[in-house]
Design a protein around this motif. Structure first.
Motif, PDB file in Angstrom:
ATOM      1  N   UNK A   1       1.026  -1.260   0.006  1.00 18.99           N
ATOM      2  CA  UNK A   1      -0.026  -0.012  -0.167  1.00 18.99           C
ATOM      3  C   UNK A   1       0.910   1.278   0.112  1.00 18.99           C
ATOM      4  N   UNK A   2       0.321   2.305  -0.406  1.00 18.26           N
ATOM      5  CA  UNK A   2       0.945   3.595  -0.346  1.00 18.26           C
ATOM      6  C   UNK A   2      -0.135   4.606  -0.362  1.00 18.26           C
ATOM      7  N   UNK A   3       0.199   5.695   0.425  1.00 20.33           N
ATOM      8  CA  UNK A   3      -0.765   6.780   0.544  1.00 20.33           C
ATOM      9  C   UNK A   3       0.066   7.957   0.817  1.00 20.33           C
ATOM     10  N   UNK A   4      -0.096   8.967  -0.386  1.00 16.07           N
ATOM     11  CA  UNK A   4       0.585  10.289  -0.445  1.00 16.07           C
ATOM     12  C   UNK A   4      -0.408  11.440  -0.167  1.00 16.07           C
ATOM     13  N   UNK A   5      -0.227  12.213   0.793  1.00 12.47           N
ATOM     14  CA  UNK A   5      -1.014  13.404   0.888  1.00 12.47           C
ATOM     15  C   UNK A   5      -0.214  14.873   0.737  1.00 12.47           C
ATOM     16  N   UNK A   6      -0.750  15.672  -0.311  1.00 13.20           N
ATOM     17  CA  UNK A   6      -0.249  16.993  -0.196  1.00 13.20           C
ATOM     18  C   UNK A   6      -1.381  18.047   0.717  1.00 13.20           C
ATOM     19  N   UNK A   7      -0.861  18.655   1.503  1.00 13.21           N
ATOM     20  CA  UNK A   7      -1.667  19.635   2.341  1.00 13.21           C
ATOM     21  C   UNK A   7      -1.076  21.238   1.502  1.00 13.21           C
ATOM     22  N   UNK A   8      -1.917  22.072   0.932  1.00  7.81           N
ATOM     23  CA  UNK A   8      -1.614  23.111   0.291  1.00  7.81           C
ATOM     24  C   UNK A   8      -2.527  24.281   0.557  1.00  7.81           C
TER      25      UNK A   8
END
Length: 920
Positions: A787-794
């Motif tokens: 699994x992989x999870x990437x989050x961008x908080x912008x």
């Protein structure tokens, strides 16, 4: 998953009434695969290199191990060593029944244990005292020809035990001649290559296998944001007298983030099966039915039939995923507040809660979103619920939101922004949004956001298989094309063209093209040309390229320079011939608009430097002295284009492209920045914000161009142009709602008085970038969950100070962002605790400042772009647990400091800044 199949007939499945609809679909899919196997069996019967004596029992030893690590680990210290488990067992193989078509074997495990690789003193018996337990239950498998066509297990056998036995049974599925064929194997449906290096030896390789059970699997269709997973295995057999003397197998599974391969995981698998001894075997039964009846008498359990692929053992939540969403909402309430957007802690909170939301029901999600405790973080919770992409979360959101209240559009806008970047949108989501679109939406801005979001979702939906042929896509296409044709006003036309641009489907090309060639409205023409950006280049056919040339060279009509620039950019991006490129450069000899000519030359030269292949073409064309001379290269205008590196990384580079196009009178007409990720095999537009203006000459005291300037129709059209300015923003190649700063002198005055002197957020949110979940069925029967999870908080914020009295302006645009990525490889087992995880995190911002002085002409403008120093942290953890209180954990943390930077814009700007600073 085990399916009940009649032992008397190949591939006959009974679907239990307790199964869900999804379960029935999976069983049906497995049945079809099994039927294919049955057909294959008849065609290969008699090619089996194995021929076991029914009167003998064969005792084998079998060892298999799984090792997990970081691909780049130096293994110099204990935390860097592989973490893993070795399983050792002895089993007896005997004949239960045999006829001319089928050889049915009994597989009986005699002893078994698991051992820690790093801690050999830590062992776990896999058989209970006295040799009992699920693993001790005999299993039966049938060879028809050289393929395993069915297996039989006791109903109380565990999934872990069945998977190990399936892996052993799969060893005996081997072809005796060189070639390639498709097999249903313990790893799924596989393309298997056979070779015979020398007599008595067989090599069997599987480049990749497809899971027969795909429920719950997904990945991002965008390659740049996707996760690569590779699996390859090989097995070498030593066969003597038609009996396997030894088999040695290896498999390597690698998974990594495409955007940063340093964030990865590797699983190495080894197998070793060896013949220990032979002895007299038991009597054989008269038929398969008798075998199973005898097995029931021996064990006390009835037997059920299963297919060869291994099964998922653990489907329950793990760790933080088991915490309730309401508990997590309270826990992360502070981290999710608006003031913490664009920080790592906000991105981490998003990731933690997303897993919980994906397993929550509609009622639970509704309660959280409407709770008074969630009042200050509702927009951020909506980001999470939208990214969950489950039926429950979608239904909860759509019940809560109202698209019919013109005074309450913030929450619907936030939902649409998050939905725009859905990683694996469903047909139901599209259908629901289409239903909303059919209802009255009083807010034109909200309606435009809905269309733009739908277009982007359709684009992502169409990247998967044959999904673009679904009726819902046809319905969307019919709606958008008929609505565009019915538009009477430019604002309506622009709205649908922009939605088409986000969808980027090839069928729109002939529909959009006439709007691109229309000279009556520069904004419509420019928007139409830019709507081609997501269409695959192979669909930009000859007719499109010829139309773009006509626009650029104004062969049939006069166009605004912004339209001509848009045509130029698309034309070069789609690929031009040397003759077309030559004509583009020759256009720079026309000095009726020196700023446009300067822009064209700077664009071509900058592109030549940034794109090596195009650079070779430009060099070839410039060998002609008629082109490579003072008349073309000595442009007077200050318009410019520059591309440089925003950041250099191991796998990809982030580049920024700055463009400044002035009107013929030297006043800013169009400027902006484009950020892209570029790697060896990927190119991903990240962000583009562009500021446009028209008719500003009257505001700064510049003389408007006269008709004899030759370009008046370009810049002004019919009559004087009303002063206008605005901004467009494209994120991840998706155009968002355009913002108009002002229109007319009164609009400018209002903007000047209401302009935010403090940083004010214009766009913020937490977005899901990487989203990957896939199972890999190993050759030893174990299953690895990846699994992989990437989050961008912008956060995009800005402030501006305008003084009409002093006739100057100071502005700041701050783009802040935090990236948090986590991934894992976990053995899917209740018996073995083995896994690794990795994370990467960092946050920074880029400040884009501008100081303009228009007290005297010519206008003075100084722009700066800076990024402060920041740290990117990579964490790698491994865990192994065989027994309670005997847990091994390791953790390595690597911090990389990235120094701050002030970016080059262009030489003219630098000269202008020096002049302005000298006067302070």
């Amino acid at each position: 998953m085990s399916s009940r199949i009649s032992p008397e007939y190949c591939c006959v499945v009974t679907i239990g009434t307790h199964l869900t609809a999804m379960g029935k679909l999976i069983i049906l899919f497995m049945t079809i695969s099994s039927l294919m196997q049955c057909v294959t069996l008849k065609s290969v019967a008699g090619q089996n290199p194995l021929n076991y004596d029914p009167s003998k029992a064969y005792r084998y030893s079998y060892e298999t191990e799984v090792l997990l690590n970081d691909a780049s680990s130096k293994r110099a210290s204990r935390p860097q060593q592989d973490v893993g488990v070795k399983i050792g067992l002895d089993f007896e193989l005997s004949t239960a029944y045999r006829d001319k078509d089928v050889h049915m074997f009994k597989l009986k495990v005699l002893k078994a244990h698991a051992t820690s690789i790093l801690r050999p003193d830590v062992q776990k018996p896999l058989l209970e005292d006295g040799g009992s337990g699920p693993l001790s239950l005999p299993a039966y498998f049938q060879l028809r020809g050289d393929l395993v066509d069915s297996l039989h297990f006791a109903e109380k056998d565990s999934v872990f035990s069945r998977n190990l036995k399936k892996a052993i049974a799969a060893v005996f599925q081997v072809q005796g001649k060189a070639g390639t064929r498709t097999e249903v194997d313990v790893s799924g449906e596989c393309e298997v290559n056979y070779s015979i290096p020398k007599p008595g030896f067989i090599e069997r390789t599987k480049p990749d296998c497809s899971n027969l059970e795909i429920a719950g699997e997904f990945t991002n269709t965008n390659k740049a944001l996707g996760v690569s997973l590779y699996s390859q295995s090989s097995q070498t057999y030593n066969v003597k007298d038609s009996v396997i003397e030894q088999m040695i197998g290896t498999q390597r599974v690698v998974t990594y983030l495409n955007i940063r391969t340093a964030l990865n995981g590797v699983a190495d698998v080894k197998q070793n099966l060896k013949l220990v001894s032979t002895s007299g075997g038991p009597d054989t039964a008269k038929g398969v039915k008798d075998v199973l009846e005898n097995a029931q008498k021996e064990t006390g359990f009835s037997y059920e039939l299963s297919l060869l692929p291994s099964e998922e053992e653990v489907s329950t939540c793990k760790g933080k995923e088991c915490e309730s969403p309401s508990t997590l909402a309270a826990k992360y309430a502070d981290d999710l507040k608006a003031e913490n957007i664009a920080t790592v802690k906000s991105a981490k909170a998003f990731a933690a809660m997303l897993k919980s939301f994906r397993s929550a029901g509609k009622k639970t999600i509704t309660e959280i979103l409407t709770s008074s405790k969630s009042y200050y973080i509702v927009p951020q919770l909506m980001d999470i619920a939208t990214a969950a992409q489950t039926d429950a979360s979608r239904e909860a959101l759509l019940e809560m939101l109202s698209f019919e209240d013109e005074d309450a559009v913030d929450h619907p806008q936030r939902f649409l922004f998050a939905a725009t970047y859905s990683s694996h949108p469903s047909e139901t989501l599209i259908a629901d949004l289409m239903s909303v679109l059919k209802k009255p939406i009083p807010s034109e801005s909200l309606r435009q956001s809905l269309l733009l979001s739908l277009g982007a979702i359709i684009h992502t939906f169409c990247q998967v298989g044959e999904q673009c042929n679904q009726p819902i896509v046809t319905e969307f296409n019919t709606m958008i094309t008929s609505s565009l044709a019915a538009c009477k006003e430019a604002s309506c036309t622009l709205m649908y063209l922009r939605a088409m641009g986000n969808a980027g489907l090839p069928i729109y090309v002939p529909i959009i093209l006439p709007y691109a060639e229309s000279p009556s409205n520069p904004m419509v023409a420019t928007t139409a040309i830019q709507a081609f950006r997501r269409v695959e280049k192979r669909f930009l056919v000859k007719e499109v390229k010829e139309a773009l040339q006509r626009i650029f060279h104004q062969n049939k009509a006069s166009y605004d320079s912004s339209v001509r620039v848009a045509a130029l950019e698309l034309l070069v991006d789609a690929g031009v011939s040397n003759m077309v490129l030559r004509n583009i450069l020759l256009s720079c000899l026309d000095q009726s608009n020196v700023e446009f000519a300067a822009y064209v030359l700077k664009f071509v030269l900058d592109k030549a430097e940034a794109v090596p292949e195009f650079g070779k073409q430009v060099t070839s064309v410039l060998n002609d002295v008629y082109l490579h001379n003072y008349n073309i290269f000595s442009q007077k205008g200050k318009s410019s284009v520059i591309t440089s590196y925003l950041a250099k990384m191991a796998d990809s580079n982030a580049t920024y492209n700055l463009y400044f196009e002035n009107s013929a009178s030297g006043v800013m007409k169009r400027s902006g920045m484009v950020v892209e990720l570029q790697g060896q095999d990927l190119k991903q537009p990240v962000m583009k914000f562009g500021i446009y203006a028209d008719g500003l000459e009257s505001l700064v005291g510049a003389e408007e161009e006269s008709d004899d300037n030759g370009d008046d129709s370009d810049e002004s059209g019919a009559g004087a142009v009303e002063p206008t300015a605005g901004m467009s923003f494209t994120f991840m190649d998706v155009l968002l709602t355009q913002v108009e700063f002002f229109r007319g002198t009164s609009g400018l005055m209002s903007a000047a008085w209401n302009a935010p002197s403090e940083l004010t957020s214009a766009l913020q949110g937490n977005l899901l970038l990487q989203d990957h979940s896939r199972r890999v069925h190993l050759i030893n029967g174990l299953v690895v969950d990846t699994s992989a999870l990437g989050v961008l908080s912008m956060d995009l914020s800005g402030s501006i100070s305008i003084s009409l009295w002093n006739r100057n302006c100071e502005s700041l645009i701050r783009t802040s962002g935090a990236l948090y990525v986590e991934g894992s490889m976990q053995i899917n087992s209740r018996e073995l605790g083995l896994g690794l995880s990795f994370t990467g995190e960092g946050q920074s911002n880029i400040d884009y400042t501008g100081n303009a002085d228009f007290y005297t002409m010519p206008l003075k403008l100084c722009m700066e772009m800076k990024r402060p120093e920041f740290t990117f942290t990579k964490t790698f953890q491994k865990v192994e647990k065989l027994r309670k209180r005997k847990v091994y954990k390791s953790k390595t943390v690597t911090k990389s400091k990235i120094s701050g930077e002030s970016y080059l814009l262009n030489k003219n700007n630098s000269d202008e800044c020096r002049v302005m600073m000298a006067g302070e």
